[in-house]
Design a protein around this motif. Structure first.
Motif, short mmCIF file in Angstrom:
data_model
loop_
_atom_site.label_atom_id
_atom_site.label_comp_id
_atom_site.label_asym_id
_atom_site.label_seq_id
_atom_site.Cartn_x
_atom_site.Cartn_y
_atom_site.Cartn_z
N ARG A 1 2.16 2.63 -1.45
CA ARG A 1 3.06 1.62 -0.87
C ARG A 1 4.45 1.71 -1.50
N LEU A 2 4.50 1.93 -2.82
CA LEU A 2 5.79 2.08 -3.49
C LEU A 2 6.54 3.31 -2.96
N ALA A 3 5.84 4.43 -2.85
CA ALA A 3 6.48 5.65 -2.37
C ALA A 3 6.95 5.51 -0.93
N ALA A 4 6.12 4.89 -0.10
CA ALA A 4 6.47 4.75 1.31
C ALA A 4 7.70 3.86 1.49
N ARG A 5 7.74 2.75 0.78
CA ARG A 5 8.89 1.84 0.90
C ARG A 5 10.16 2.52 0.42
N ALA A 6 10.06 3.30 -0.65
CA ALA A 6 11.24 4.01 -1.16
C ALA A 6 11.72 5.04 -0.14
N GLY A 7 10.79 5.76 0.49
CA GLY A 7 11.20 6.73 1.51
C GLY A 7 11.89 6.09 2.68
N LEU A 8 11.41 4.91 3.08
CA LEU A 8 12.04 4.18 4.17
C LEU A 8 13.45 3.74 3.78
N ARG A 9 13.61 3.23 2.57
CA ARG A 9 14.92 2.80 2.10
C ARG A 9 15.91 3.97 1.99
N MET A 10 15.40 5.17 1.74
CA MET A 10 16.28 6.32 1.64
C MET A 10 16.74 6.83 2.99
N GLY A 11 16.21 6.26 4.06
CA GLY A 11 16.73 6.59 5.39
C GLY A 11 15.79 7.30 6.31
N ALA A 12 14.58 7.65 5.87
CA ALA A 12 13.63 8.25 6.81
C ALA A 12 13.40 7.30 7.98
N GLY A 13 13.41 7.83 9.20
CA GLY A 13 13.33 6.95 10.36
C GLY A 13 11.95 6.41 10.62
N LEU A 14 10.93 7.14 10.20
CA LEU A 14 9.55 6.71 10.41
C LEU A 14 8.75 7.09 9.16
N VAL A 15 8.08 6.12 8.58
CA VAL A 15 7.25 6.37 7.40
C VAL A 15 5.85 5.87 7.69
N LYS A 16 4.87 6.72 7.42
CA LYS A 16 3.48 6.38 7.71
C LYS A 16 2.61 6.66 6.49
N VAL A 17 1.82 5.70 6.09
CA VAL A 17 0.82 5.91 5.05
C VAL A 17 -0.45 6.43 5.71
N LEU A 18 -0.99 7.50 5.16
CA LEU A 18 -2.22 8.11 5.63
C LEU A 18 -3.30 7.83 4.60
N CYS A 19 -4.39 7.21 5.00
CA CYS A 19 -5.35 6.72 4.00
C CYS A 19 -6.78 6.98 4.41
N PRO A 20 -7.70 7.01 3.45
CA PRO A 20 -9.14 7.05 3.78
C PRO A 20 -9.56 5.73 4.42
N PRO A 21 -10.65 5.73 5.17
CA PRO A 21 -11.02 4.53 5.95
C PRO A 21 -11.18 3.27 5.12
N ASP A 22 -11.74 3.37 3.90
CA ASP A 22 -11.99 2.15 3.14
C ASP A 22 -10.73 1.54 2.56
N ALA A 23 -9.61 2.28 2.59
CA ALA A 23 -8.35 1.73 2.09
C ALA A 23 -7.58 0.98 3.18
N ALA A 24 -7.91 1.22 4.43
CA ALA A 24 -7.15 0.63 5.53
C ALA A 24 -7.14 -0.90 5.51
N PRO A 25 -8.26 -1.58 5.26
CA PRO A 25 -8.22 -3.05 5.24
C PRO A 25 -7.34 -3.62 4.12
N VAL A 26 -7.15 -2.85 3.07
CA VAL A 26 -6.26 -3.29 1.98
C VAL A 26 -4.81 -3.06 2.37
N LEU A 27 -4.54 -1.91 2.96
CA LEU A 27 -3.17 -1.53 3.27
C LEU A 27 -2.60 -2.28 4.48
#
Length: 283
Positions: free
Chosen positions: A46-72
């Motif tokens: 989450r930290l890395a993704a938010r930083a990438g978005l702030r740096m100007g990437a137009g689309l940022v997506k976290v890719l996760c294993p199934p059991d992490a999805a309800p947390v994310l």
């Protein structure tokens, strides 16, 4: 021992940071993927993704294993989310991405090795940090097989020592960073009080100002995301790593005492505005 080199200070004014034009849309600004660890290890992604978005990437997506999805899912807003079940699934999801960050809390296990191999087949520029480096302890030659000049690794001294045992003692930080970049064929960011950025062709830069406030958990995850955000926008990997390191340190210096990793992404917009609005900045 390798003769110590004279690294050049990072000159942000000389680096052309990406900026959107009038006809820009989110996909043309670059797509960044960030691979998350399991349900108890989602914060780094989450930290890395938010930083990438702030740096100007137009689309940022976290890719996760199934059991992490309800947390994310409840913790992400502008950052998107997708689930992968195996390395082939990850490869499919990462294929459209321009850059991918993997390593922060990914797990030091064979699953991370297989996921990295899947990402290497996509052609996306990779940022490797933390577990993605530790899992190759003593196996730098194997790591090098999947890397190219567009990729960036971001070890601190401990991770670097695990990858290249004894090299720091033999060659010093400057020499070791350059040797590692040549051996791996990618850009190496050797983090520390005076972080070094080495390119495979021997170029070397240093963030001479330092920022002791960065000595807190999660700041390296933010740096990985910042680099990924610039790579996604097609910035040269050596320049992207240099710019991210400099902005990361400057943000920490301006904030000062009490800095935590979560603060850093929110500090980036005014720093970027200063650079992009500066005289001579490319419109």
């Amino acid at each position: 021992m390798t003769q110590p080199l004279a690294p050049s200070p990072i000159d942000l004014d000389a680096l052309s940071l990406p900026r959107p034009g009038a006809d820009t849309h989110k996909h043309s600004r670059g797509r960044l993927g960030v691979v998350s660890g399991g349900p108890l290890r989602t914060g780094a992604a989450r930290l890395a993704a938010r930083a990438g978005l702030r740096m100007g990437a137009g689309l940022v997506k976290v890719l996760c294993p199934p059991d992490a999805a309800p947390v994310l899912a409840p913790a992400l807003e502008a950052v998107m989310l997708d689930v992968f079940h195996d390395p082939l699934d990850l490869e499919r999801l990462a294929e459209p991405m321009d850059a991918v960050v993997i390593g922060p809390a990914a797990g030091v296990d064979e699953a991370t090795v297989l996921n990295m191999a899947a990402l290497e087949r996509t052609g996306a520029a990779l940022v490797l940090d933390a577990d993605a480096l530790t899992v190759f302890a003593g196996r730098a030659e194997q790591l090098a097989q999947g890397l190219d000049r567009d990729d960036v690794i971001t070890p601190h001294a401990g991770e670097f020592e695990r990858l290249f045992p004894g090299l720091l003692a033999r060659s010093g930080r400057e020499g070791a960073a350059v040797e590692a970049a040549a051996a791996l064929g990618c850009v190496v960011v050797l983090k520390g009080d005076r972080s070094l950025i080495a390119a495979p062709d021997g170029r070397l830069r240093i963030e001479a100002g330092g920022a002791a406030w960065l000595a807190t958990a999660g700041t390296g995850d933010v740096l990985a995301g910042m680099i990924g955000g610039l790579l996604a926008q097609s910035m040269d990997s050596f320049d992207a790593a240099s710019a991210a390191v400099a902005l990361h340190a400057e943000a920490a210096r301006r904030f000062g005492p009490g800095l935590i990793a979560e603060d850093l992404p929110g500090l980036l917009p005014p720093l970027l505005a200063e650079r992009l609005d500066a005289p001579g900045a490319t419109p």
